[in-house]
Every structure is written in C-alpha cells, then in structure tokens.
Design a protein around this motif. Structure first.
Motif, PDB file in Angstrom:
ATOM      1  N   SER A 185     -13.797  21.618  19.554  1.00 37.26           N
ATOM      2  CA  SER A 185     -14.759  22.066  18.546  1.00 37.26           C
ATOM      3  C   SER A 185     -15.162  20.949  17.598  1.00 37.26           C
ATOM      4  N   THR A 186     -14.391  19.836  17.586  1.00 33.90           N
ATOM      5  CA  THR A 186     -14.679  18.761  16.636  1.00 33.90           C
ATOM      6  C   THR A 186     -15.475  17.614  17.236  1.00 33.90           C
ATOM      7  N   PHE A 187     -15.599  17.560  18.590  1.00 35.33           N
ATOM      8  CA  PHE A 187     -16.297  16.400  19.136  1.00 35.33           C
ATOM      9  C   PHE A 187     -17.608  16.722  19.841  1.00 35.33           C
ATOM     10  N   GLY A 188     -17.947  17.981  20.039  1.00 36.11           N
ATOM     11  CA  GLY A 188     -19.260  18.316  20.579  1.00 36.11           C
ATOM     12  C   GLY A 188     -19.449  17.838  22.006  1.00 36.11           C
ATOM     13  N   ILE A 189     -20.665  17.427  22.301  1.00 32.05           N
ATOM     14  CA  ILE A 189     -21.022  16.995  23.660  1.00 32.05           C
ATOM     15  C   ILE A 189     -20.590  15.542  23.854  1.00 32.05           C
ATOM     16  N   LEU A 190     -19.854  15.283  24.934  1.00 32.41           N
ATOM     17  CA  LEU A 190     -19.386  13.933  25.243  1.00 32.41           C
ATOM     18  C   LEU A 190     -20.337  13.242  26.219  1.00 32.41           C
ATOM     19  N   PRO A 191     -20.384  11.895  26.217  1.00 27.83           N
ATOM     20  CA  PRO A 191     -19.605  11.003  25.351  1.00 27.83           C
ATOM     21  C   PRO A 191     -20.085  11.061  23.892  1.00 27.83           C
ATOM     22  N   ASN A 192     -19.143  10.843  22.963  1.00 21.64           N
ATOM     23  CA  ASN A 192     -19.456  10.812  21.538  1.00 21.64           C
ATOM     24  C   ASN A 192     -18.522   9.799  20.878  1.00 21.64           C
TER      25      ASN A 192
ATOM     26  N   ILE B  28       0.867  -1.186   0.000  1.00 23.15           N
ATOM     27  CA  ILE B  28       0.000   0.000   0.000  1.00 23.15           C
ATOM     28  C   ILE B  28       0.903   1.234   0.000  1.00 23.15           C
ATOM     29  N   THR B  29       0.675   2.122  -0.976  1.00 23.38           N
ATOM     30  CA  THR B  29       1.484   3.346  -1.076  1.00 23.38           C
ATOM     31  C   THR B  29       0.695   4.601  -0.755  1.00 23.38           C
ATOM     32  N   SER B  30      -0.634   4.522  -0.809  1.00 24.57           N
ATOM     33  CA  SER B  30      -1.460   5.677  -0.428  1.00 24.57           C
ATOM     34  C   SER B  30      -2.819   5.174   0.014  1.00 24.57           C
ATOM     35  N   TRP B  31      -3.464   5.953   0.876  1.00 22.93           N
ATOM     36  CA  TRP B  31      -4.801   5.573   1.328  1.00 22.93           C
ATOM     37  C   TRP B  31      -5.603   6.802   1.702  1.00 22.93           C
ATOM     38  N   LYS B  32      -6.918   6.664   1.558  1.00 18.30           N
ATOM     39  CA  LYS B  32      -7.849   7.733   1.917  1.00 18.30           C
ATOM     40  C   LYS B  32      -8.815   7.226   2.975  1.00 18.30           C
TER      41      LYS B  32
ATOM     42  N   TRP C 176     -16.068   8.468  17.969  1.00 17.81           N
ATOM     43  CA  TRP C 176     -15.127   8.822  16.894  1.00 17.81           C
ATOM     44  C   TRP C 176     -15.013   7.639  15.947  1.00 17.81           C
ATOM     45  N   ARG C 177     -15.077   7.914  14.635  1.00 18.45           N
ATOM     46  CA  ARG C 177     -15.036   6.836  13.652  1.00 18.45           C
ATOM     47  C   ARG C 177     -13.978   7.114  12.587  1.00 18.45           C
ATOM     48  N   MET C 178     -13.423   6.045  12.050  1.00 13.35           N
ATOM     49  CA  MET C 178     -12.540   6.109  10.883  1.00 13.35           C
ATOM     50  C   MET C 178     -13.004   5.054   9.892  1.00 13.35           C
ATOM     51  N   ARG C 179     -13.150   5.481   8.615  1.00 13.45           N
ATOM     52  CA  ARG C 179     -13.549   4.540   7.557  1.00 13.45           C
ATOM     53  C   ARG C 179     -12.614   4.715   6.371  1.00 13.45           C
ATOM     54  N   VAL C 180     -11.868   3.672   6.023  1.00 13.39           N
ATOM     55  CA  VAL C 180     -10.974   3.700   4.863  1.00 13.39           C
ATOM     56  C   VAL C 180     -11.815   3.614   3.596  1.00 13.39           C
ATOM     57  N   THR C 181     -11.569   4.521   2.643  1.00 13.60           N
ATOM     58  CA  THR C 181     -12.365   4.564   1.406  1.00 13.60           C
ATOM     59  C   THR C 181     -11.594   4.134   0.167  1.00 13.60           C
TER      60      THR C 181
ATOM     61  N   ASP D  32     -19.332  11.536  15.477  1.00 16.02           N
ATOM     62  CA  ASP D  32     -20.727  11.479  15.023  1.00 16.02           C
ATOM     63  C   ASP D  32     -21.386  12.845  15.181  1.00 16.02           C
ATOM     64  N   GLY D  33     -22.134  13.247  14.147  1.00 17.94           N
ATOM     65  CA  GLY D  33     -22.882  14.493  14.216  1.00 17.94           C
ATOM     66  C   GLY D  33     -22.066  15.746  13.988  1.00 17.94           C
ATOM     67  N   LYS D  34     -20.782  15.613  13.742  1.00 19.37           N
ATOM     68  CA  LYS D  34     -19.906  16.767  13.510  1.00 19.37           C
ATOM     69  C   LYS D  34     -19.308  16.666  12.097  1.00 19.37           C
ATOM     70  N   PRO D  35     -18.825  17.776  11.551  1.00 23.68           N
ATOM     71  CA  PRO D  35     -18.227  17.723  10.208  1.00 23.68           C
ATOM     72  C   PRO D  35     -17.089  16.708  10.136  1.00 23.68           C
ATOM     73  N   GLN D  36     -17.060  15.955   9.055  1.00 21.06           N
ATOM     74  CA  GLN D  36     -16.068  14.903   8.877  1.00 21.06           C
ATOM     75  C   GLN D  36     -14.836  15.441   8.142  1.00 21.06           C
ATOM     76  N   THR D  37     -13.709  14.805   8.391  1.00 18.18           N
ATOM     77  CA  THR D  37     -12.447  15.197   7.761  1.00 18.18           C
ATOM     78  C   THR D  37     -12.023  14.125   6.767  1.00 18.18           C
ATOM     79  N   ASN D  38     -11.588  14.555   5.577  1.00 22.20           N
ATOM     80  CA  ASN D  38     -11.101  13.628   4.562  1.00 22.20           C
ATOM     81  C   ASN D  38      -9.576  13.561   4.618  1.00 22.20           C
ATOM     82  N   TRP D  39      -9.050  12.371   4.868  1.00 18.15           N
ATOM     83  CA  TRP D  39      -7.605  12.160   4.879  1.00 18.15           C
ATOM     84  C   TRP D  39      -7.166  11.622   3.527  1.00 18.15           C
ATOM     85  N   ASN D  40      -6.033  12.073   3.035  1.00 20.83           N
ATOM     86  CA  ASN D  40      -5.408  11.549   1.820  1.00 20.83           C
ATOM     87  C   ASN D  40      -3.930  11.376   2.145  1.00 20.83           C
ATOM     88  N   ARG D  41      -3.542  10.157   2.573  1.00 22.79           N
ATOM     89  CA  ARG D  41      -2.214   9.918   3.129  1.00 22.79           C
ATOM     90  C   ARG D  41      -1.333   9.158   2.124  1.00 22.79           C
ATOM     91  N   THR D  42      -0.106   9.589   1.988  1.00 21.23           N
ATOM     92  CA  THR D  42       0.875   8.897   1.145  1.00 21.23           C
ATOM     93  C   THR D  42       1.929   8.280   2.049  1.00 21.23           C
TER      94      THR D  42
END
Length: 680
Positions: free
Chosen positions: A645-652, A607-611, A654-659, A617-627
């Motif tokens: 500012s990215t996680f809102g009211i806790l508990p919440n 693997i040489t790159s991944w997104k 956090w998710r990561m999904r490889v695309t 949950d419920g907050k703006p998502q970030t797109n990663w583009n890693r080399t």
C-alpha cells in the motif's frame, strides 16, 4: 500528496469551497475544510485564517481555538483585551477562556507568548474529536420500571420538587409530544453557542431517547413513562456535529468543556449523563471541567457524573469519559438481571442499570430510529441515563448529599445479582457493584449516609531552573503538602510530566510519596533530561492523586506547574554531518519489501537523535524521529519494511532525506538524501 486543514474567515468562502472534488472532511461549526492536494497550495490570507498539514487519520484537527485557564479571571480578561485576542466564551468559576488563535500564528508560538506572561496555568489547542454513540435498538415494554422498583421510590419523593439532569448528547426534539415541559430552559447548543438544541439532520437522533428515559412526561395519557416521573427535567446540552447514519459524530474540547460549565452554572443540575465515548488519549480541559463539576458544583457538594461503558463486549474498556476517575462508568443489565451480552465490563465499571429495550421517546416520523414516535431503546446508552435518573431522584429526596455520599448510596443500593463472583469489597467484573435498585437508593437517601468524613486537603509545589538547553539534565524539586497533620502515614500517588508547546505531555515519573504521621509535607528531587529536539517555553507538572483514590476536601488544587525556557545548543564549529546510502532491497513476500540503508556520522560531534522523511515517490511520506547514538566516524545499517500500500505501481523510487541531527540542521546537506529504484 498533502492533506491540509483550512479555516475560512467567512461563510461565503467556506460554502464555495466545501463542494470541491478534493474535499476530504468538513467541520461546519468551525468553518474548517480538509483538502487533498497533489501540490502545495498557498492559502489566501484574505479568506483564510489558518492552514495546517494534517495526518490522514484526521484525529488531530485543530479548530483554531485555544482553551486557556488563567491564574486570575480578571487579569486574564484584561490580557486578552489589551492584546486584541478574540474571546469566544469564558467561565468565571473555572477561570476558563475559549479564544481564537490569531491568524496564521502557529499554536506553539501562541502558546509560548501566552505562557511567558506568567498569568496563565495552561494553554491547550482545541482538537476536533471523533466520537461514537452507543445504541442497539430493540422493541420491548416498561420492564425496567418494576425491575428497579420505581413506583415504590416515587412514593418517597417530596411533592412539587423538580431537579434537572444534564444530558450531554446529540440533539433533542424538544417539541416531541411526550417531552412537553420536560426539557429545561437552561438547555444549550454548545456547538453553535445558541439556545436551539433541536436536530438539524436526519442522523441527529440519539439524544431524544436518552432524554426520554429520564424525563418523558409521565401521567399525561400518551406515550411512555420515565424514571424521573416528572420530578426530573433534562438540561439538554448539545455537543456534536457531523452525525452519520452509524451514530458517530464529532465534537471538540471546547464544545464539551462548555457543556460541563453550563451544567456547573445551573443550580438545579443534580446529575450528568454522557452516553457516548472516544478512544482518544485524553482531553485535558474536559477532564478538568469534570473534576470541577464533581467537586465544586452545587455550592461545593458536587454533581454525580455518569458515562456509558460501551457496547463492544470488552472486559477492560479504555474509552473516555467512562474511564475518567471522576466519572461513574455504567454497564447495561438485561431483564434477567445478568450483564447484557454487548455491555463492556471489567474493573473500571461502577455498576449496571437496565439497558435492553427500555421504552422511551423517539424522534417523530422518518427521522427517528423507527417510524413511530416511541421505541425500545437498548445499549449502555440507555443504561447511562437510567442510572443518572436514579442519582437525580436521590438528590430530589435529599439535596444536601454530596457527590461522594451519592456514590455511597448508589453502591449500597445495588443488588448482587446475575450469579457472578462478587469480591470481598462487594464488586464483580460483570456488573460492578451490581444492578441499581431505585427504591433502595431513595430510601437510603432519606437516612444518614455512612461516609467517612473528609478533613484534610493535599496539594503540591514543583520548581525547576528558569532556563536550560535541550539535551541537558535539570533537577526538579517537588513537595506534597497537607493542610493538617494526620494520625497515620499517608501514601500519595503522583505523576510528573514534561510538556512542550502543543506536543502531548510526557509522563516521566509515576510513583508514591509518603507523608509520615504527624508531618505535613514531604520534599524530593529528581533529575530529568530535556529532550534534545525541543525549544521554547515548556512546562513541568506534578499531578497529585491522578486516579482520585484519596478522599480530600479539595481536588481542584492537585496539579502544580512550573515553566522552563528551553534553548537549542549552539552547533559546534565543525558542525553535524550525516551520510545516508540505500544499499539494496529484498522481497519478503508478494506484498512486502525490505530496504536496507547505511547511516554514517561524517562529522566530529556524536549524534544522539535524527529526523528523516522517507517513502516512495507519489505516495504519502513518513516522518521518522529516531533516538540513537552514533559516534563520529561510526556507521550502522538497518532494514525497513514497506507494504504494497506504500509503494504503488512498480518500478518506483524509494527515498530517504535526513532533515535534522540533534534537533539542528545538518552542516553538510549534500549527502543527506539517498534513493533506490524498487522493482519486481
């Protein structure tokens, strides 16, 4: 939560939707509304022509138009007609077209279909851009006229000769009592593509005083005097919309490119003034048009271009258009001939002109900066039209001068004042070449202007394979060519770039080539690795002399292009497989949490790159583009820090999904997502 930029087909649908509670921004000239929606909304194709997800910064809003430069103007027209592509505007001199991107066609697809014909040099999306006007207001008198020795200069100008200065700005009150007869019939509203440049809101006030500095009616017994003294009119080119009380506004590449082309088409235009700026990364069609104005307008003699350096007290400003090499950046001087304390300065500054409390016209009544119809106008916004007016007077005196010669006249007319250090070339950081003197400039214009004659032209060619796979290495060949051999070696700066679709150009080589005396060309090869996450029609370009440091006869042929069709590699039989696992989290302080995860290559292919898409949950998502390289069977662990500012009211959660892996889908999506609940 999604932000969607929606372009409406008809006025009624646009008006109905622009008052909804979830509206974030409205761009009236283009029929575009940005909405914030909790859940995705499917657009109605009967009412909507485009719908795009946009970033919260709103700095990459596409207007739905494309700016296209054809290799041949007539062939371009025929292609658009044959393919039912709507042309909104066209300019034969620069072979430039503004066209509508067809309904629900992504720009990348449109780019590929147009460029694959071989008929076009470039296709760029039209972005709506935020701008800021430069004005600081004060009250004073006509101190700038004697400071620049204007009356002495006026006595040298020929009677009855009137030229025009193009002012690209925000609306002009053409009916003002002291602008009667001084606003040219060539003026144009480049937003609405109509002749009416008058204000439509209380906040469109900036262009009126800028125009008055150049061309307020002098000697009519009312109001104020102008630097032009009735020898200059203003070709007002309205370029903005959505003005705010702070002076900011929006425009787009098509709008300002249209304005420059209008100035080029005006045979009486002898200078251009732009009292505004943007911190954007660059607008290629606008830049190309400015280069054409500087080198091709006035039957090849060129139009001198001026822009305000800005009012942020910065020592190395980067704002556009002042930092374009084709433009002379103007700073502001005060009554004592020192740099005005607000004026940006530094190595990019060309020179300074008076810019503190210049008496000029103001919009009539409450809509102006003040209750009166006249005002002391301050800022580099005032200095820029002052300098443009001096350049205009120089060309009233001697219309045969070229743009290069006008630069020399202005440079040599500047006074070395302020007590600053001027280097061996005559420049200072604070005032550039100094503070302009109109009498000296007009006097020099009547004499032979000492300019080194330009006798040669440099251009280039670049070639690449016709096709390639993403992630592979290709060899480019490029040549820099002179139309005649020179008596001395010539060092030519070049920049090599790669561009795919609507993505920004990627500069991968910046350097110099040397053409040895007596020779007319030099050729070289360079390897380039195609990014592994791109596909479709792409483009290599070579820009010769990007900073305009070489004086040559033609600067419009300094970009060489070649196209390459990039395909994605065929996935291996065993496929690509990555597993991600969220391990733990730790609080760095009260407002920041670090989340640890492990990434494992479960497949048989490196693997040489991944997104990935990551966020709470419920907050703006970030797109990663890693080399990064991960060999089969290998893992790495990493931590990522998230502010409150990215996680809102806790508990919440956090998710990561490889695309994507190596620009392709994962062969085993079952282990592509991980999550962890974060709490105090």
């Amino acid at each position: 939560m999604n932000l969607k930029s929606v372009k409406f087909k008809d006025k009624a649908s646009f008006e109905k939707n622009k008052t909804k509670a979830n509206v974030v921004a409205v761009y009236e000239p283009f029929g575009i509304i940005v909405f914030r929606d909790e859940q995705p909304v499917t657009p109605d194709p009967v009412k909507v022509s485009q719908s795009d997800t946009v970033d919260a910064s709103l700095d990459q809003i596409q207007s739905g138009l494309a700016i296209i430069i054809a290799k041949n103007f007539e062939e371009g027209k025929q292609y658009f007609a044959a393919n039912n592509i709507v042309v909104k505007d066209m300019f034969e001199v620069t072979s430039t077209f503004f066209v509508e991107v067809p309904d629900f066609i992504k720009f990348d697809d449109f780019y590929g279909s147009v460029m694959s014909t071989g008929k076009f040099i470039s296709v760029e999306p039209d972005y709506i851009m935020p701008m800021a006007a430069h004005a600081e207001l004060d009250y004073a008198a006509h101190w700038h006229l004697p400071n620049m020795k204007c009356s002495e200069a006026w006595s040298l100008l020929p009677a009855g000769v009137v030229k025009e200065v193009a002012v690209l700005d925000i609306a002009c009150e053409t009916g003002h009592e002291d602008l009667q007869g001084m606003i040219s019939s060539t003026s144009w509203n480049c937003v609405t593509d109509t002749a009416d440049v008058n204000p439509v809101s209380d906040f469109e006030r900036h262009g009126t005083p800028c125009s008055g500095v150049i061309a307020a009616n002098t000697g009519n017994g009312i109001g104020v005097k102008s630097i032009g003294n009735n020898s200059l009119k203003v070709q007002f080119l309205h370029i903005g919309f959505g003005s705010t009380s702070s002076g900011s506004f929006s425009t787009s590449d098509t709008i300002i490119t249209r304005a420059v082309n209008k100035a080029i088409a005006n045979p009486n235009c002898v200078a251009m003034s732009m009292s505004w700026g943007s911190s954007g990364s660059g607008y290629p069609m606008f830049s190309n048009a400015l280069n054409a104005a500087r080198t091709s307008a006035r039957n090849g003699k060129g139009i001198p271009l001026f822009a305000s350096s800005g009012n942020e007290f910065r020592s190395d400003f980067t704002q556009l258009p002042a930092s374009y090499p084709s433009v002379m950046a103007v700073g502001a001087s005060a009554q004592n001939n020192t740099r005005a304390n607000f004026s940006n300065y530094g190595p990019k500054l060309f020179a300074a002109a008076p810019g503190v409390a210049l008496m000029t016209v103001d919009r009539t009544g409450a809509a102006g900066y003040g209750p009166d119809s006249y005002r002391g106008f301050s800022g580099t916004s005032a200095a820029c039209p002052a300098m443009a007016a001096v350049a205009g007077a120089v060309l009233v005196k001697n219309p045969g001068l070229t743009e290069v010669q006008v630069r020399e006249v202005l440079k040599n007319s500047c006074r070395k004042v302020g007590g600053y250090v001027y280097d061996a070339t005559g420049k200072s950081l604070e005032l550039g070449w100094g503070v302009v003197d109109m009498f000296t400039a007009v006097s020099l214009a009547g004499n032979d202007v000492p300019v080194t004659p330009v006798t040669f032209n440099a251009y280039g060619v670049i070639s690449s394979p016709a096709t390639a796979q993403a992630g592979t290495v290709v060899t480019l060949s490029y040549s820099v060519i002179l139309d005649k051999a020179l008596a001395n070696d010539l060092n030519v700066p070049i920049v090599l770039s790669f561009k795919n679709g609507s993505n920004p150009s990627l500069n991968f080589y910046t350097g110099n080539v040397t053409i040895v005396k007596g020779q007319t060309s030099v050729t070289a090869n360079i390897p380039y690795t195609i990014p592994n996450n791109v596909s479709g029609v792409s483009q290599f370009s070579m820009t010769i002399d990007p900073s305009n440091t070489i004086n040559e006869t033609n600067e419009n042929d300094n970009i060489a292009l070649t196209s390459i069709n990039v395909s994605l590699p065929t996935p291996p039989d065993m496929g690509l497989d990555a597993e991600v696992v969220a391990n733990r989290y730790e609080w760095l302080d009260a407002d920041r949490v670090r989340i640890w995860y492990t990434f494992t290559n479960k497949g048989t292919t490196p693997i040489t790159s991944w997104k990935a898409v990551v966020g709470f949950d419920g907050k703006p998502q970030t797109n990663w583009n890693r080399t990064q390289s991960v060999l089969p069977g290998k893992s790495f662990s990493a931590g990522t820090v998230w502010p409150s500012s990215t996680f809102g009211i806790l508990p919440n959660t956090w998710r990561m999904r490889v695309t994507e892996l190596n620009g392709l889908p994962d062969a085993n999506p079952s282990n592509n997502e991980t999550s962890i609940v974060v709490s105090r």
